[in-house]
Design a protein around this motif. Structure first.
Motif, PDB file in Angstrom:
ATOM      1  N   GLY A  15       0.827  -1.195   0.000  1.00  0.00           N
ATOM      2  CA  GLY A  15       0.000   0.000   0.000  1.00  0.00           C
ATOM      3  C   GLY A  15       0.865   1.250   0.000  1.00  0.00           C
ATOM      4  O   GLY A  15       1.911   1.282   0.632  1.00  0.00           O
ATOM      5  N   GLU A  16       0.426   2.254  -0.734  1.00  0.00           N
ATOM      6  CA  GLU A  16       1.113   3.542  -0.733  1.00  0.00           C
ATOM      7  C   GLU A  16       0.245   4.522   0.035  1.00  0.00           C
ATOM      8  O   GLU A  16      -0.951   4.641  -0.228  1.00  0.00           O
ATOM      9  N   TYR A  17       0.856   5.216   0.965  1.00  0.00           N
ATOM     10  CA  TYR A  17       0.113   6.102   1.857  1.00  0.00           C
ATOM     11  C   TYR A  17       0.761   7.481   1.855  1.00  0.00           C
ATOM     12  O   TYR A  17       1.940   7.633   1.582  1.00  0.00           O
ATOM     13  N   SER A  18      -0.054   8.470   2.182  1.00  0.00           N
ATOM     14  CA  SER A  18       0.412   9.839   2.304  1.00  0.00           C
ATOM     15  C   SER A  18      -0.180  10.424   3.581  1.00  0.00           C
ATOM     16  O   SER A  18      -1.370  10.254   3.847  1.00  0.00           O
ATOM     17  N   VAL A  19       0.660  11.069   4.378  1.00  0.00           N
ATOM     18  CA  VAL A  19       0.205  11.686   5.621  1.00  0.00           C
ATOM     19  C   VAL A  19       0.756  13.104   5.704  1.00  0.00           C
ATOM     20  O   VAL A  19       1.765  13.434   5.088  1.00  0.00           O
ATOM     21  N   ILE A  20       0.058  13.938   6.459  1.00  0.00           N
ATOM     22  CA  ILE A  20       0.503  15.315   6.685  1.00  0.00           C
ATOM     23  C   ILE A  20       0.731  15.496   8.172  1.00  0.00           C
ATOM     24  O   ILE A  20      -0.170  15.254   8.976  1.00  0.00           O
ATOM     25  N   LEU A  21       1.930  15.914   8.532  1.00  0.00           N
ATOM     26  CA  LEU A  21       2.250  16.208   9.924  1.00  0.00           C
ATOM     27  C   LEU A  21       2.137  17.709  10.130  1.00  0.00           C
ATOM     28  O   LEU A  21       2.673  18.485   9.335  1.00  0.00           O
ATOM     29  N   ASP A  22       1.469  18.090  11.178  1.00  0.00           N
ATOM     30  CA  ASP A  22       1.343  19.494  11.566  1.00  0.00           C
ATOM     31  C   ASP A  22       1.900  19.586  12.979  1.00  0.00           C
ATOM     32  O   ASP A  22       1.238  19.216  13.939  1.00  0.00           O
ATOM     33  N   ILE A  23       3.137  20.047  13.066  1.00  0.00           N
ATOM     34  CA  ILE A  23       3.831  20.072  14.349  1.00  0.00           C
ATOM     35  C   ILE A  23       4.039  21.522  14.778  1.00  0.00           C
ATOM     36  O   ILE A  23       4.647  22.311  14.054  1.00  0.00           O
ATOM     37  N   GLU A  24       3.535  21.824  15.957  1.00  0.00           N
ATOM     38  CA  GLU A  24       3.658  23.181  16.477  1.00  0.00           C
ATOM     39  C   GLU A  24       4.373  23.123  17.828  1.00  0.00           C
ATOM     40  O   GLU A  24       3.995  22.369  18.715  1.00  0.00           O
ATOM     41  N   GLU A  25       5.419  23.915  17.934  1.00  0.00           N
ATOM     42  CA  GLU A  25       6.184  24.018  19.181  1.00  0.00           C
ATOM     43  C   GLU A  25       6.052  25.441  19.689  1.00  0.00           C
ATOM     44  O   GLU A  25       6.619  26.367  19.114  1.00  0.00           O
ATOM     45  N   ASP A  26       5.286  25.607  20.742  1.00  0.00           N
ATOM     46  CA  ASP A  26       5.047  26.930  21.316  1.00  0.00           C
ATOM     47  C   ASP A  26       5.729  27.064  22.661  1.00  0.00           C
ATOM     48  O   ASP A  26       6.071  26.082  23.312  1.00  0.00           O
ATOM     49  N   VAL A  27       5.911  28.300  23.051  1.00  0.00           N
ATOM     50  CA  VAL A  27       6.415  28.623  24.388  1.00  0.00           C
ATOM     51  C   VAL A  27       5.259  29.281  25.133  1.00  0.00           C
ATOM     52  O   VAL A  27       4.673  30.260  24.645  1.00  0.00           O
ATOM     53  N   PRO A  28       4.903  28.743  26.306  1.00  0.00           N
ATOM     54  CA  PRO A  28       3.771  29.313  27.039  1.00  0.00           C
ATOM     55  C   PRO A  28       3.965  30.801  27.344  1.00  0.00           C
ATOM     56  O   PRO A  28       5.075  31.253  27.613  1.00  0.00           O
ATOM     57  N   PHE A  29       2.891  31.528  27.246  1.00  0.00           N
ATOM     58  CA  PHE A  29       2.816  32.942  27.601  1.00  0.00           C
ATOM     59  C   PHE A  29       3.565  33.879  26.660  1.00  0.00           C
ATOM     60  O   PHE A  29       3.705  35.059  26.948  1.00  0.00           O
ATOM     61  N   LEU A  30       4.082  33.349  25.544  1.00  0.00           N
ATOM     62  CA  LEU A  30       4.748  34.207  24.557  1.00  0.00           C
ATOM     63  C   LEU A  30       4.083  33.993  23.195  1.00  0.00           C
ATOM     64  O   LEU A  30       3.744  32.867  22.832  1.00  0.00           O
ATOM     65  N   PRO A  31       3.924  35.050  22.431  1.00  0.00           N
ATOM     66  CA  PRO A  31       3.276  34.905  21.123  1.00  0.00           C
ATOM     67  C   PRO A  31       4.153  34.106  20.154  1.00  0.00           C
ATOM     68  O   PRO A  31       5.389  34.207  20.185  1.00  0.00           O
ATOM     69  N   SER A  32       3.510  33.338  19.289  1.00  0.00           N
ATOM     70  CA  SER A  32       4.244  32.505  18.335  1.00  0.00           C
ATOM     71  C   SER A  32       5.015  33.345  17.315  1.00  0.00           C
ATOM     72  O   SER A  32       5.959  32.855  16.703  1.00  0.00           O
ATOM     73  N   SER A  33       4.653  34.616  17.166  1.00  0.00           N
ATOM     74  CA  SER A  33       5.407  35.476  16.254  1.00  0.00           C
ATOM     75  C   SER A  33       6.801  35.791  16.798  1.00  0.00           C
ATOM     76  O   SER A  33       7.698  36.125  16.040  1.00  0.00           O
ATOM     77  N   LEU A  34       6.984  35.622  18.119  1.00  0.00           N
ATOM     78  CA  LEU A  34       8.290  35.842  18.734  1.00  0.00           C
ATOM     79  C   LEU A  34       9.071  34.548  18.927  1.00  0.00           C
ATOM     80  O   LEU A  34      10.259  34.470  18.609  1.00  0.00           O
ATOM     81  N   VAL A  35       8.417  33.545  19.512  1.00  0.00           N
ATOM     82  CA  VAL A  35       9.099  32.301  19.855  1.00  0.00           C
ATOM     83  C   VAL A  35       8.215  31.125  19.447  1.00  0.00           C
ATOM     84  O   VAL A  35       7.010  31.150  19.639  1.00  0.00           O
ATOM     85  N   GLY A  36       8.854  30.090  18.924  1.00  0.00           N
ATOM     86  CA  GLY A  36       8.132  28.886  18.545  1.00  0.00           C
ATOM     87  C   GLY A  36       8.206  28.663  17.048  1.00  0.00           C
ATOM     88  O   GLY A  36       8.712  29.498  16.297  1.00  0.00           O
ATOM     89  N   GLN A  37       7.716  27.506  16.664  1.00  0.00           N
ATOM     90  CA  GLN A  37       7.687  27.206  15.238  1.00  0.00           C
ATOM     91  C   GLN A  37       6.580  26.222  14.921  1.00  0.00           C
ATOM     92  O   GLN A  37       6.141  25.466  15.775  1.00  0.00           O
ATOM     93  N   ARG A  38       6.153  26.273  13.667  1.00  0.00           N
ATOM     94  CA  ARG A  38       5.138  25.354  13.170  1.00  0.00           C
ATOM     95  C   ARG A  38       5.639  24.808  11.840  1.00  0.00           C
ATOM     96  O   ARG A  38       6.046  25.566  10.956  1.00  0.00           O
ATOM     97  N   THR A  39       5.569  23.483  11.704  1.00  0.00           N
ATOM     98  CA  THR A  39       6.043  22.817  10.502  1.00  0.00           C
ATOM     99  C   THR A  39       4.939  21.944   9.932  1.00  0.00           C
ATOM    100  O   THR A  39       4.315  21.170  10.667  1.00  0.00           O
TER     101      THR A  39
END
Length: 164
Positions: A15-39
């Motif tokens: 079987g051939e399969y395709s999956v999408i990973l949505d990984i978000e690494e946040d820092v509590p109490f800080l906006p994601s525009s400053l710290v963190g990443q999403r892939t």
């Protein structure tokens, strides 16, 4: 029939399969525009289903006294580990906070993609388990063995699978 044991494994479905990973690494109490990443990572890969024939013993094959019917009992099909296609897998997007981008530029660190591939393998395995791949492998194996045994002169061939 002893020659069947010489075949270690019959890969009977793929079987051939395709999956999408949505990984978000946040820092509590800080906006994601400053710290963190999403892939977002798109992974494609294949998983095979195989029937192990290496452990078949004489008890796995029962021939009727008149020699016209045979019953073969096999272990259930199992899934092989996923193989990710590196050409079909890619990072779709990666958003980093300002501080993460600055830190990466200063240190020269690049994001660890090995972790993405490991998570993708686990998700591909889950997708294969949720599909009918093992059932298809068992049906295909039964067809192959039935054809083989009928060509050897058996009129009635039954292939059973032991409880896994």
């Amino acid at each position: 029939l002893l020659a069947i044991r010489d075949i270690a494994e019959l890969r009977a479905a793929s079987g051939e399969y395709s999956v999408i990973l949505d990984i978000e690494e946040d820092v509590p109490f800080l906006p994601s525009s400053l710290v963190g990443q999403r892939t977002l990572f798109v992974a494609t890969g294949t998983v095979d289903a195989a029937v192990d024939l290496s452990g078949l013993g004489p008890q796995a094959v029962r021939v009727t006294e008149d020699g016209t019917s045979v019953t073969v009992t096999l272990p259930p099909a199992t899934l092989t580990p996923p193989r990710i296609d590196p050409d079909g897998s890619y990072v779709y997007s990666r958003d980093q906070g300002l501080l993460d981008r600055v830190a990466g530029a200063v240190t020269g660190d690049t994001p660890d993609e090995q972790a993405l591939y490991q998570q993708a393998e686990a998700m591909l395995a889950e997708a294969a388990e949720a599909s009918d791949l093992q059932d298809r492998a068992e049906a295909n194996t039964a067809q192959v063995l039935s054809t083989l045994l009928e060509s050897l002169g058996f009129d009635d061939v039954t292939v059973d699978y032991a409880q896994g």
